[in-house]
Design an enzyme around this catalytic site. Structure first.
Site, PDB file in Angstrom:
ATOM      1  N   HIS A   1     -23.551 -21.039 -23.496  1.00 37.82           N
ATOM      2  CA  HIS A   1     -23.722 -19.573 -23.334  1.00 37.82           C
ATOM      3  C   HIS A   1     -22.798 -18.876 -24.328  1.00 37.82           C
ATOM      4  O   HIS A   1     -21.585 -18.827 -24.140  1.00 37.82           O
ATOM      5  CB  HIS A   1     -23.379 -19.130 -21.904  1.00 37.82           C
ATOM      6  CG  HIS A   1     -23.564 -17.655 -21.689  1.00 37.82           C
ATOM      7  ND1 HIS A   1     -24.346 -17.149 -20.677  1.00 37.82           N
ATOM      8  CD2 HIS A   1     -23.076 -16.572 -22.340  1.00 37.82           C
ATOM      9  CE1 HIS A   1     -24.333 -15.831 -20.732  1.00 37.82           C
ATOM     10  NE2 HIS A   1     -23.553 -15.456 -21.731  1.00 37.82           N
TER      11      HIS A   1
ATOM     12  N   HIS B   1     -22.342 -15.521 -27.376  1.00 39.70           N
ATOM     13  CA  HIS B   1     -22.785 -14.326 -28.114  1.00 39.70           C
ATOM     14  C   HIS B   1     -22.296 -14.431 -29.552  1.00 39.70           C
ATOM     15  O   HIS B   1     -21.090 -14.445 -29.798  1.00 39.70           O
ATOM     16  CB  HIS B   1     -22.220 -13.057 -27.458  1.00 39.70           C
ATOM     17  CG  HIS B   1     -22.680 -12.900 -26.043  1.00 39.70           C
ATOM     18  ND1 HIS B   1     -23.849 -12.269 -25.712  1.00 39.70           N
ATOM     19  CD2 HIS B   1     -22.157 -13.349 -24.883  1.00 39.70           C
ATOM     20  CE1 HIS B   1     -24.017 -12.315 -24.395  1.00 39.70           C
ATOM     21  NE2 HIS B   1     -23.009 -12.971 -23.868  1.00 39.70           N
TER      22      HIS B   1
ATOM     23  N   LYS C   1     -33.825 -15.361 -21.293  1.00 38.25           N
ATOM     24  CA  LYS C   1     -32.688 -14.777 -20.579  1.00 38.25           C
ATOM     25  C   LYS C   1     -33.098 -13.573 -19.752  1.00 38.25           C
ATOM     26  O   LYS C   1     -33.701 -12.634 -20.267  1.00 38.25           O
ATOM     27  CB  LYS C   1     -31.621 -14.372 -21.615  1.00 38.25           C
ATOM     28  CG  LYS C   1     -30.391 -13.702 -21.038  1.00 38.25           C
ATOM     29  CD  LYS C   1     -29.480 -14.678 -20.323  1.00 38.25           C
ATOM     30  CE  LYS C   1     -28.395 -13.962 -19.544  1.00 38.25           C
ATOM     31  NZ  LYS C   1     -27.074 -14.085 -20.104  1.00 38.25           N
TER      32      LYS C   1
ATOM     33  N   HIS D   1     -28.419 -13.683 -15.846  1.00 40.39           N
ATOM     34  CA  HIS D   1     -27.208 -12.895 -15.581  1.00 40.39           C
ATOM     35  C   HIS D   1     -27.329 -12.443 -14.131  1.00 40.39           C
ATOM     36  O   HIS D   1     -28.098 -11.537 -13.828  1.00 40.39           O
ATOM     37  CB  HIS D   1     -27.095 -11.705 -16.535  1.00 40.39           C
ATOM     38  CG  HIS D   1     -25.818 -10.937 -16.343  1.00 40.39           C
ATOM     39  ND1 HIS D   1     -24.794 -10.930 -17.264  1.00 40.39           N
ATOM     40  CD2 HIS D   1     -25.383 -10.175 -15.300  1.00 40.39           C
ATOM     41  CE1 HIS D   1     -23.789 -10.203 -16.808  1.00 40.39           C
ATOM     42  NE2 HIS D   1     -24.121  -9.727 -15.624  1.00 40.39           N
TER      43      HIS D   1
ATOM     44  N   HIS E   1     -22.607 -18.021 -16.264  1.00 39.74           N
ATOM     45  CA  HIS E   1     -21.214 -17.582 -16.031  1.00 39.74           C
ATOM     46  C   HIS E   1     -20.945 -17.201 -14.574  1.00 39.74           C
ATOM     47  O   HIS E   1     -20.663 -16.054 -14.264  1.00 39.74           O
ATOM     48  CB  HIS E   1     -20.812 -16.443 -16.981  1.00 39.74           C
ATOM     49  CG  HIS E   1     -21.828 -15.353 -17.181  1.00 39.74           C
ATOM     50  ND1 HIS E   1     -22.466 -14.727 -16.149  1.00 39.74           N
ATOM     51  CD2 HIS E   1     -22.301 -14.781 -18.318  1.00 39.74           C
ATOM     52  CE1 HIS E   1     -23.284 -13.816 -16.628  1.00 39.74           C
ATOM     53  NE2 HIS E   1     -23.215 -13.843 -17.944  1.00 39.74           N
TER      54      HIS E   1
ATOM     55  N   ASP F   1     -19.348 -17.882 -22.880  1.00 40.82           N
ATOM     56  CA  ASP F   1     -19.629 -16.438 -22.831  1.00 40.82           C
ATOM     57  C   ASP F   1     -18.692 -15.684 -23.776  1.00 40.82           C
ATOM     58  O   ASP F   1     -18.337 -14.533 -23.512  1.00 40.82           O
ATOM     59  CB  ASP F   1     -19.523 -15.881 -21.410  1.00 40.82           C
ATOM     60  CG  ASP F   1     -20.165 -14.501 -21.277  1.00 40.82           C
ATOM     61  OD1 ASP F   1     -20.946 -14.116 -22.171  1.00 40.82           O
ATOM     62  OD2 ASP F   1     -19.863 -13.813 -20.287  1.00 40.82           O
TER      63      ASP F   1
HETATM   64  C1  NCD Z   1     -21.467  -9.854 -22.906  1.00 37.12           C
HETATM   65  C2  NCD Z   1     -21.606  -9.157 -24.268  1.00 37.12           C
HETATM   66  O1  NCD Z   1     -20.662  -8.502 -24.695  1.00 37.12           O
HETATM   67  O2  NCD Z   1     -22.665  -9.293 -24.876  1.00 37.12           O
HETATM   68  N1  NCD Z   1     -20.335  -9.316 -22.218  1.00 37.12           N
HETATM   69  C3  NCD Z   1     -19.644  -9.905 -21.210  1.00 37.12           C
HETATM   70  O3  NCD Z   1     -18.780  -9.262 -20.640  1.00 37.12           O
HETATM   71  N2  NCD Z   1     -19.844 -11.154 -20.863  1.00 37.12           N
HETATM   72  C4  NCD Z   1     -22.726  -9.746 -22.123  1.00 37.12           C
HETATM   73  C5  NCD Z   1     -22.791 -10.657 -20.916  1.00 37.12           C
HETATM   74  O4  NCD Z   1     -22.881 -11.885 -21.064  1.00 37.12           O
HETATM   75  O5  NCD Z   1     -22.748 -10.160 -19.796  1.00 37.12           O
HETATM   76 ZN    ZN Z   2     -22.854 -13.541 -21.939  1.00 30.72          ZN
END
Ligand code: NCD
Ligand code: ZN
Length: 346
Positions: A13, A15, A99, A136, A174, A248
């Protein structure tokens, strides 16, 4: 134990963002992980196979020479995702999940699902072709306390969803509560997995308010009470194959975090394995790190395990206060503080 050598892990997971931001964060992840499930919450979101194809190309183009990394792409589910798009995604061979962001639940989730009923036909096809749903898991009802939104999601959405689609493979992303860990454990279908971040293993909600408000510890789902952290540590270090690593790591520029209405997300891509090693070490369970970080994820996603290895050494080192990020900086989780483990250079 002074060093630990494990099969090269993956991040289930992550970003990575896009454009200039991508070029700053990708080398951090590629140094630590062989592969990652790449979240689709770009602006605009990655809602089609065509967009995912182009995004994958941009990721590969941003990879520095000599580094190896395999992006595992995902699609962003909306009220309007066509069942045919799922078939196309499956045929692509590089899209490994779809997702679900409940609309408004987190960063860039506005285009998310307003009501799962709109997705019924699409979910049917996902179940049929074997495309995992990555969730999520928080309700968005503002009347429900922020700290209770994961539990409410399990009761109101997840249980009915899984009853309707018993063969659909689901990753509860998460997880942050004992309720979620217990729910995953109580499941006997072998269709349910869960990712756990390093920060939810290391911190409880006090970290957000230690001597003043600390925006770099704010993420969604938000850190919870100590009893929940302990339940997550127990789940992650138990050897149970349903729990696997997902950082995450969610980069936001310093200014977007240190402001009146700061973004949610903790940046851990630089030092994720060190953070996980510390959490497993503190629990006396370093011997369980490899399965959590390197085996359970590929097994769930039906991908081969990696064959290379990485070594972590027990060695203290100070994390930088900030890192370059586009024309500004980014503050990693635990910036300026000492870490107990160090990934050997590779
Ligand atoms: C994530 C993001 O910034 O894209 N932020 C987070 O707090 N984890 C989005 C997400 O996974 O909820
Ligand atoms: Zn995330």
């Amino acid at each position: 134990m002074q060093t630990i050598t494990i099969t090269r892990p993956d991040d289930w997971h992550l970003h990575l963002r896009d454009g200039a931001a991508l070029t700053f964060v990708l080398p951090h992840t590629a140094r630590q992980f062989a592969r990652a499930i790449v979240m689709p919450n770009l602006k605009p979101p990655v809602t089609t196979v065509e967009l995912a194809t182009a995004y994958r190309q941009r990721i590969l183009a941003a990879l520095p020479n000599g580094m190896k990394f395999q992006p595992l792409m995902t699609l962003y589910l909306t009220d309007n995702t066509a069942p045919d798009e799922i078939r196309k995604a499956k045929d692509s061979g590089f899209i490994h999940g779809v997702k679900l962001y409940p609309a408004g639940a987190t960063t860039n989730s506005d285009a998310g699902v307003t009501n799962l009923k709109h997705c019924w036909k699409t979910l049917e096809v996902m179940q049929q072709v074997g495309m995992p749903l990555l969730i999520h898991g928080e309700v968005t009802d503002s009347a429900i306390d922020l700290f209770d939104r994961e539990k409410a999601f399990i009761d109101q959405q997840l249980i009915p969803l899984r009853a309707a689609f018993p063969e659909l493979r689901v990753v509860f992303e998460h997880i942050t509560t004992k309720d979620a860990a217990d729910y995953v454990r109580s499941d006997t279908s072998k269709k349910l997995g869960a990712t756990i971040t390093a920060h939810h293993l290391l911190y409880n909600r006090n970290a957000i308010f230690l001597g003043g408000v600390r925006p770099h510890y704010y993420c969604l789902p938000v850190l919870k009470r100590e009893k929940h952290r302990l339940a997550l540590v127990e789940a992650a270090t138990s050897g149970d194959a349903r729990f696997f690593l997902g950082t995450d790591s969610a980069p936001h520029a310093k200014g977007a975090k240190e402001t009146a209405c700061g973004c949610a997300g903790c940046y851990t891509a630089l030092h994720a394995l060190e953070l996980y090693a510390e959490a497993f070490d503190a629990a006396g369970k370093l011997d369980k790190l490899e399965a959590f970080a390197s085996f359970h994820g590929p097994d769930f996603y039906r991908l081969p395990r990696n064959t290379e290895h990485v070594t972590l050494k027990r060695e203290t080192w100070k994390l930088p206060d900030e890192l370059p990020f586009m024309d500004t900086t980014i503050i990693p989780l635990r910036a300026g503080e000492v870490l107990q483990w160090k990934l050997r250079g590779n």
